[in-house]
Motif scaffolding. Structure first.
Motif, PDB file in Angstrom:
ATOM      1  N   LEU A   1     -12.498   8.551   5.977  1.00 60.09           N
ATOM      2  CA  LEU A   1     -11.679   7.148   5.566  1.00 60.09           C
ATOM      3  C   LEU A   1     -10.581   7.659   4.626  1.00 60.09           C
ATOM      4  O   LEU A   1     -11.056   8.278   3.463  1.00 60.09           O
ATOM      5  CB  LEU A   1     -12.710   6.140   4.812  1.00 60.09           C
ATOM      6  CG  LEU A   1     -11.818   4.748   4.370  1.00 60.09           C
ATOM      7  CD1 LEU A   1     -11.643   3.974   5.556  1.00 60.09           C
ATOM      8  CD2 LEU A   1     -12.791   4.102   3.319  1.00 60.09           C
TER       9      LEU A   1
ATOM     10  N   GLU B   1      -5.975   3.615   3.475  1.00 54.30           N
ATOM     11  CA  GLU B   1      -5.108   3.708   4.603  1.00 54.30           C
ATOM     12  C   GLU B   1      -5.454   3.602   6.333  1.00 54.30           C
ATOM     13  O   GLU B   1      -5.054   2.760   6.944  1.00 54.30           O
ATOM     14  CB  GLU B   1      -4.359   5.409   4.564  1.00 54.30           C
ATOM     15  CG  GLU B   1      -3.609   5.450   3.218  1.00 54.30           C
ATOM     16  CD  GLU B   1      -2.923   6.681   3.077  1.00 54.30           C
ATOM     17  OE1 GLU B   1      -3.029   7.427   3.921  1.00 54.30           O
ATOM     18  OE2 GLU B   1      -1.922   6.614   2.438  1.00 54.30           O
ATOM     19  N   ASP B   2      -6.463   4.387   6.546  1.00 51.64           N
ATOM     20  CA  ASP B   2      -7.205   4.211   7.826  1.00 51.64           C
ATOM     21  C   ASP B   2      -8.252   5.218   7.908  1.00 51.64           C
ATOM     22  O   ASP B   2      -8.592   5.857   7.093  1.00 51.64           O
ATOM     23  CB  ASP B   2      -5.826   4.815   8.789  1.00 51.64           C
ATOM     24  CG  ASP B   2      -6.236   4.237  10.252  1.00 51.64           C
ATOM     25  OD1 ASP B   2      -7.078   3.438  10.321  1.00 51.64           O
ATOM     26  OD2 ASP B   2      -5.532   4.496  11.060  1.00 51.64           O
ATOM     27  N   TRP B   3      -8.980   4.990   8.965  1.00 50.83           N
ATOM     28  CA  TRP B   3     -10.152   5.702   9.528  1.00 50.83           C
ATOM     29  C   TRP B   3      -9.824   6.725  10.513  1.00 50.83           C
ATOM     30  O   TRP B   3      -9.054   6.630  11.505  1.00 50.83           O
ATOM     31  CB  TRP B   3     -11.327   4.759  10.061  1.00 50.83           C
ATOM     32  CG  TRP B   3     -12.274   5.479  10.623  1.00 50.83           C
ATOM     33  CD1 TRP B   3     -12.653   5.684  12.017  1.00 50.83           C
ATOM     34  CD2 TRP B   3     -13.568   5.913   9.996  1.00 50.83           C
ATOM     35  NE1 TRP B   3     -13.806   6.485  12.066  1.00 50.83           N
ATOM     36  CE2 TRP B   3     -14.376   6.749  10.927  1.00 50.83           C
ATOM     37  CE3 TRP B   3     -13.708   6.253   8.453  1.00 50.83           C
ATOM     38  CZ2 TRP B   3     -15.472   7.229  10.600  1.00 50.83           C
ATOM     39  CZ3 TRP B   3     -14.852   6.979   8.163  1.00 50.83           C
ATOM     40  CH2 TRP B   3     -15.884   7.512   9.134  1.00 50.83           C
ATOM     41  N   ASP B   4     -10.041   7.991  10.121  1.00 50.75           N
ATOM     42  CA  ASP B   4      -9.921   9.274  11.073  1.00 50.75           C
ATOM     43  C   ASP B   4     -11.220   9.423  11.669  1.00 50.75           C
ATOM     44  O   ASP B   4     -11.917  10.186  11.415  1.00 50.75           O
ATOM     45  CB  ASP B   4      -9.542  10.443  10.313  1.00 50.75           C
ATOM     46  CG  ASP B   4      -8.904  11.572  11.041  1.00 50.75           C
ATOM     47  OD1 ASP B   4      -9.416  11.556  12.427  1.00 50.75           O
ATOM     48  OD2 ASP B   4      -8.331  12.501  10.663  1.00 50.75           O
TER      49      ASP B   4
ATOM     50  N   ARG C   1     -16.838  -3.315   6.578  1.00 52.14           N
ATOM     51  CA  ARG C   1     -16.037  -2.143   7.013  1.00 52.14           C
ATOM     52  C   ARG C   1     -14.762  -1.971   6.067  1.00 52.14           C
ATOM     53  O   ARG C   1     -14.268  -2.945   5.830  1.00 52.14           O
ATOM     54  CB  ARG C   1     -15.608  -2.180   8.246  1.00 52.14           C
ATOM     55  CG  ARG C   1     -16.727  -2.204   9.251  1.00 52.14           C
ATOM     56  CD  ARG C   1     -16.112  -2.279  10.790  1.00 52.14           C
ATOM     57  NE  ARG C   1     -15.143  -1.435  11.087  1.00 52.14           N
ATOM     58  CZ  ARG C   1     -14.657  -1.520  12.327  1.00 52.14           C
ATOM     59  NH1 ARG C   1     -14.539  -2.404  13.221  1.00 52.14           N
ATOM     60  NH2 ARG C   1     -13.682  -0.540  12.636  1.00 52.14           N
TER      61      ARG C   1
ATOM     62  N   ARG D   1     -12.401   0.223   6.246  1.00 55.13           N
ATOM     63  CA  ARG D   1     -11.117   0.092   7.096  1.00 55.13           C
ATOM     64  C   ARG D   1     -10.343  -1.269   7.289  1.00 55.13           C
ATOM     65  O   ARG D   1     -10.900  -2.030   7.599  1.00 55.13           O
ATOM     66  CB  ARG D   1     -11.537   0.611   8.629  1.00 55.13           C
ATOM     67  CG  ARG D   1     -10.238   0.948   9.481  1.00 55.13           C
ATOM     68  CD  ARG D   1     -10.778   1.180  10.883  1.00 55.13           C
ATOM     69  NE  ARG D   1      -9.621   1.329  11.747  1.00 55.13           N
ATOM     70  CZ  ARG D   1      -9.764   1.444  13.029  1.00 55.13           C
ATOM     71  NH1 ARG D   1     -10.603   1.854  13.615  1.00 55.13           N
ATOM     72  NH2 ARG D   1      -8.591   1.572  13.898  1.00 55.13           N
ATOM     73  N   GLY D   2      -8.971  -1.169   6.911  1.00 52.45           N
ATOM     74  CA  GLY D   2      -8.096  -2.232   7.094  1.00 52.45           C
ATOM     75  C   GLY D   2      -8.325  -3.275   5.838  1.00 52.45           C
ATOM     76  O   GLY D   2      -7.679  -4.372   6.069  1.00 52.45           O
TER      77      GLY D   2
ATOM     78  N   ASP E   1      -7.496  -4.916   2.933  1.00 53.22           N
ATOM     79  CA  ASP E   1      -6.163  -5.280   2.249  1.00 53.22           C
ATOM     80  C   ASP E   1      -6.265  -5.564   0.730  1.00 53.22           C
ATOM     81  O   ASP E   1      -6.218  -6.750   0.316  1.00 53.22           O
ATOM     82  CB  ASP E   1      -5.345  -6.579   2.927  1.00 53.22           C
ATOM     83  CG  ASP E   1      -3.868  -6.752   2.440  1.00 53.22           C
ATOM     84  OD1 ASP E   1      -3.359  -5.776   1.844  1.00 53.22           O
ATOM     85  OD2 ASP E   1      -3.457  -7.888   2.540  1.00 53.22           O
TER      86      ASP E   1
END
Length: 248
Positions: free
Chosen positions: A239, A230-233, A158, A160-161, A163
């Protein structure tokens, strides 16, 4: 007797050199796993400045600029970084770096930035069309694996997140944006018949970052983006990635 000792010593030295060369090739073969292809047509000035202001990258970026100016490959051979002593000198070096970004060609600046990021194993390379991740140290660090890239083989992950900086290749297309002063691109996972109906990545770009706003492509085009996740919408199935630079 002594000839035998010398021959044995020579063979050991040759064997050690061969091992070192093999390890050197293996280590350097992992670099450049996601080289820049195409021409930079978008560069986010503040993000590049933010990278410079981080202690992790500032010294390396200063050295890269000094090296390039000394070779006459940048906008001016007179641009040099003085030793930073105190807040005043630090501010002065930041101003010099900012002027360098404004004057130099985007491909020069971002090429230098990507070299520094890659040397520090901070870029995860993603091929959106093939749905593949490049196996490198940055990916291992980002996902927190303990056994290293040589023994771990990734099948799914994934983003998402994550770093780390990401370098994403894919089929980009501009979509309608209701925000004045911004242009938005999307890139689907895989190569679906309808990119707007599939999970995708969204890149929001400020107009001022384009080299020529009139040359922003319409339709689908191959591109590579260096950015940060940044983030998952979940509502849009997107993404969201903050773009630092885009190449086409």
């Amino acid at each position: 007797m002594w000839w035998g000792v010398w021959i044995a010593t020579l063979l050991l030295v040759l064997a050690a050199v061969a091992i070192l060369v093999r390890h050197w090739r293996r280590a350097h073969g992992k670099q450049g796993t996601g080289p820049i292809s195409g021409i930079a047509f978008y560069l986010h000035h503040n993000s590049v400045m933010g990278l410079y202001q981080q202690d992790r990258y500032s010294d390396a970026l200063e050295k890269e600029i000094e090296k390039r100016t000394s070779r006459g490959r940048s906008v001016s051979g007179k641009i040099k970084f003085p030793a930073a002593e105190g807040a005043g000198e630090q501010k002065k070096t930041e101003e010099v770096f900012s002027r360098y970004i404004e004057r130099a060609e985007p491909i020069t600046v971002i090429g230098m930035v990507m070299e520094v990021l890659e040397k520090r194993d901070d870029i995860v390379y993603v091929n959106l069309v093939k749905r593949e991740l490049v196996q490198n140290k940055a990916l291992v660090t980002a996902l927190g694996w303990a056994d290293g890239p040589d023994r771990t083989r990734l099948r799914t992950a994934r983003l998402r997140g994550m770093d780390a900086f990401v370098s994403m290749r894919g089929l980009f297309r501009r979509v309608r944006s209701d925000e004045p002063g911004y242009t938005t691109f999307i890139a689907a996972y895989g190569d679906p018949a309808d990119p707007l109906a599939a999970p995708r990545v969204r890149f929001r770009c400020g107009i001022r970052g384009f080299r020529d706003a009139d040359e922003v492509p319409d339709g689908t085009f191959h591109a590579q983006c260096l950015g940060r996740v940044e983030d998952w919408d979940p509502h849009r199935g997107e993404l969201v990635v903050h773009p630092i630079a885009i190449f086409k």
